[in-house]
Design a protein around this motif. Structure first.
Motif, PDB file in Angstrom:
ATOM      1  N   ARG A  31       2.364   5.843 -11.528  1.00 42.11           N
ATOM      2  CA  ARG A  31       1.493   5.266 -10.504  1.00 42.11           C
ATOM      3  C   ARG A  31       2.323   4.451  -9.524  1.00 42.11           C
ATOM      4  N   ILE A  32       1.899   4.476  -8.254  1.00 35.05           N
ATOM      5  CA  ILE A  32       2.547   3.688  -7.207  1.00 35.05           C
ATOM      6  C   ILE A  32       1.515   2.731  -6.624  1.00 35.05           C
ATOM      7  N   PHE A  33       1.867   1.459  -6.550  1.00 35.09           N
ATOM      8  CA  PHE A  33       1.028   0.438  -5.928  1.00 35.09           C
ATOM      9  C   PHE A  33       1.801  -0.160  -4.753  1.00 35.09           C
ATOM     10  N   TYR A  34       1.154  -0.241  -3.602  1.00 37.31           N
ATOM     11  CA  TYR A  34       1.799  -0.927  -2.472  1.00 37.31           C
ATOM     12  C   TYR A  34       0.788  -1.852  -1.808  1.00 37.31           C
ATOM     13  N   ALA A  35       1.326  -2.886  -1.141  1.00 41.78           N
ATOM     14  CA  ALA A  35       0.452  -3.900  -0.551  1.00 41.78           C
ATOM     15  C   ALA A  35       0.097  -3.599   0.897  1.00 41.78           C
ATOM     16  N   PHE A  36       1.065  -3.104   1.671  1.00 44.07           N
ATOM     17  CA  PHE A  36       0.836  -2.924   3.098  1.00 44.07           C
ATOM     18  C   PHE A  36       1.166  -1.503   3.532  1.00 44.07           C
ATOM     19  N   PRO A  37       0.304  -0.896   4.357  1.00 41.74           N
ATOM     20  CA  PRO A  37       0.570   0.463   4.853  1.00 41.74           C
ATOM     21  C   PRO A  37       1.745   0.483   5.821  1.00 41.74           C
ATOM     22  N   ASN A  38       2.303   1.670   6.001  1.00 47.24           N
ATOM     23  CA  ASN A  38       3.473   1.880   6.853  1.00 47.24           C
ATOM     24  C   ASN A  38       3.091   2.875   7.942  1.00 47.24           C
ATOM     25  N   ALA A  39       2.661   2.362   9.086  1.00 49.09           N
ATOM     26  CA  ALA A  39       2.149   3.213  10.158  1.00 49.09           C
ATOM     27  C   ALA A  39       3.231   4.078  10.798  1.00 49.09           C
ATOM     28  N   ASN A  40       4.495   3.678  10.673  1.00 48.46           N
ATOM     29  CA  ASN A  40       5.585   4.426  11.311  1.00 48.46           C
ATOM     30  C   ASN A  40       6.070   5.599  10.474  1.00 48.46           C
TER      31      ASN A  40
END
Length: 410
Positions: free
Chosen positions: A367-376
């Motif tokens: 599983r991968i958890f991330y806090a902030f999206p990466n629009a670039n």
């Protein structure tokens, strides 16, 4: 993004589906032949017969019967079969369905039903405006991954906070950080930040030092709303947000400038640290692997591969976490070395780029958890969705962790 779960620890865990969500009012449809039942008592017999001669195999979410209340009376309509697009309905109907239509004196008409099952309640409501469908909320049941209990949510919150604390660097910069966790024993396997060369401006360029452990966290945590000793203007310089920033101007602050390494992203550095840990805990495993290649010269490359020989053993991984890291290295001989990062979770501050996301596929992350999206350059929802690529031989589940009281937005 569906399946958001709010917890008591001011965090919301949102599942990132393999394919982009479709707006409720823009769902694709297909044409079907249907008919109003003049005699509702025939419904059960018709359903049984139609399921035999014209099963809706590609539309398992669509209900065969549509029940309406018109002027105080109940009206039933039934789906006969898929429509072929032929203008002549009698020609388009299969022969077995034609016989059923004649036998029950039905009047076929063409209508639309939604092509895919709803992934959200909003989609389901829109679908039922055309024709009734079934809706099953997602449970994240992907390779044994189920919904989050309160205890699981607390663990996700705790490990994500650790990653965010690690990402909070000196000189008012925020880098990406990664924390690899063995969820079966709630143990951190490895952690790292983006690696960079740091140079103090009053020094010459040749005196730059390489930060082997990434840039360490100092001061308060801006993402958690903790108070800082003095107000700071933060800059986001995570490698995954701009994979090509290493080729551009150095990222400078008041007293220090940083030259980012094009390959030393936080996830990759953490993976390397995890491998180094395995080599330390299992010092003879590499030699055993080499010997096995020598005694099996006639086997194919696939049959001789470590992935074939070393199947993931979750009980073994759990035992390693409980015993070896506490200093009991003698027991390593009785246990197999874990295969890469099989069964592990990783917590990232920023959504990974394609390079990091593919590396996590190769590592068999669960599983991968991330806090902030990466629009670039986000590879797990923002720009691409690598987790939904069917040609890959491993797939992980992806979640975004949203903090309710964060003071920084990317």
């Amino acid at each position: 993004m569906d399946g958001a779960k709010k917890t008591d620890c001011c965090v919301e865990i949102t599942y990132i589906p393999d394919t982009p969500p479709i707006p409720p009012d823009q769902q694709p449809t297909v044409s079907v032949f249907a008919s109003v039942l003049t005699e509702p008592k025939h419904a059960n017999n018709l359903i049984r017969r139609l399921n035999q001669i014209a099963p809706l195999e590609d539309l398992p979410h669509v209900k065969r019967i549509h029940k309406r209340h018109l002027e105080g009376k109940v009206q039933l309509s039934i789906i006969l079969c898929l429509a072929s697009g032929n203008d002549d309905q009698r020609i388009a109907l299969p022969q077995a369905v034609k016989e059923l239509v004649d036998s029950y004196q039905l009047s076929p008409f063409v209508t639309q039903v939604c092509k895919y099952a709803a992934t959200s309640k909003e989609q389901w409501v829109e679908q039922c405006k055309l024709w009734p469908t079934s809706y099953h909320p997602p449970t994240f049941n992907i390779d044994g991954i189920t919904g989050f209990s309160d205890e699981d949510s607390q663990s996700v919150y705790r490990f994500m906070k650790m990653a965010i604390d690690l990402a909070n660097t000196r000189d008012n910069l925020i880098t990406n950080a990664a924390v690899i966790v063995n969820p079966s024993v709630q143990q951190i396997i490895a952690s790292a930040c983006d690696e960079a060369h740091s140079c103090h401006k009053h020094q010459s360029a040749t005196s730059c030092c390489n930060s082997s452990n990434g840039i360490q966290s100092q001061g308060g945590n801006p993402l958690s709303g903790e108070s800082l000793e003095e107000p700071r203007r933060l800059r986001i310089v995570a490698s995954c947000l701009n994979p090509w920033q290493w080729s551009q101007q150095e990222c400078s602050s008041t007293s220090t400038s940083y030259q980012w390494h094009p390959l030393r992203h936080a996830a990759l550095v953490a993976i390397e640290s995890s491998a180094e840990r395995d080599r330390r805990l299992f010092p003879g495993s590499d030699n055993l692997a080499n010997q096995s290649f020598e005694v099996e010269p006639m086997l194919s490359a696939y049959e001789r591969s470590p992935a074939k020989r070393q199947k993931p053993d979750h009980e073994n991984v759990k035992a390693v976490g409980n015993g070896l890291d506490s200093g009991n290295h003698d027991s390593s001989s009785a246990l197999m070395r874990p295969y890469l990062c099989t069964g592990y979770d990783i917590f990232l501050v920023c959504e990974p780029c394609p390079m990091c996301a593919m590396a996590l596929v190769h590592q068999r992350i669960r599983r991968i958890f991330y806090a902030f999206p990466n629009a670039n350059a986000g590879a797990l929802g923002s720009v691409h969705r690598l987790q939904g690529e069917k040609s890959l031989n491993h797939h992980y589940a992806v979640f975004q962790v949203k903090f309710q009281n964060e003071s920084l937005n990317l």
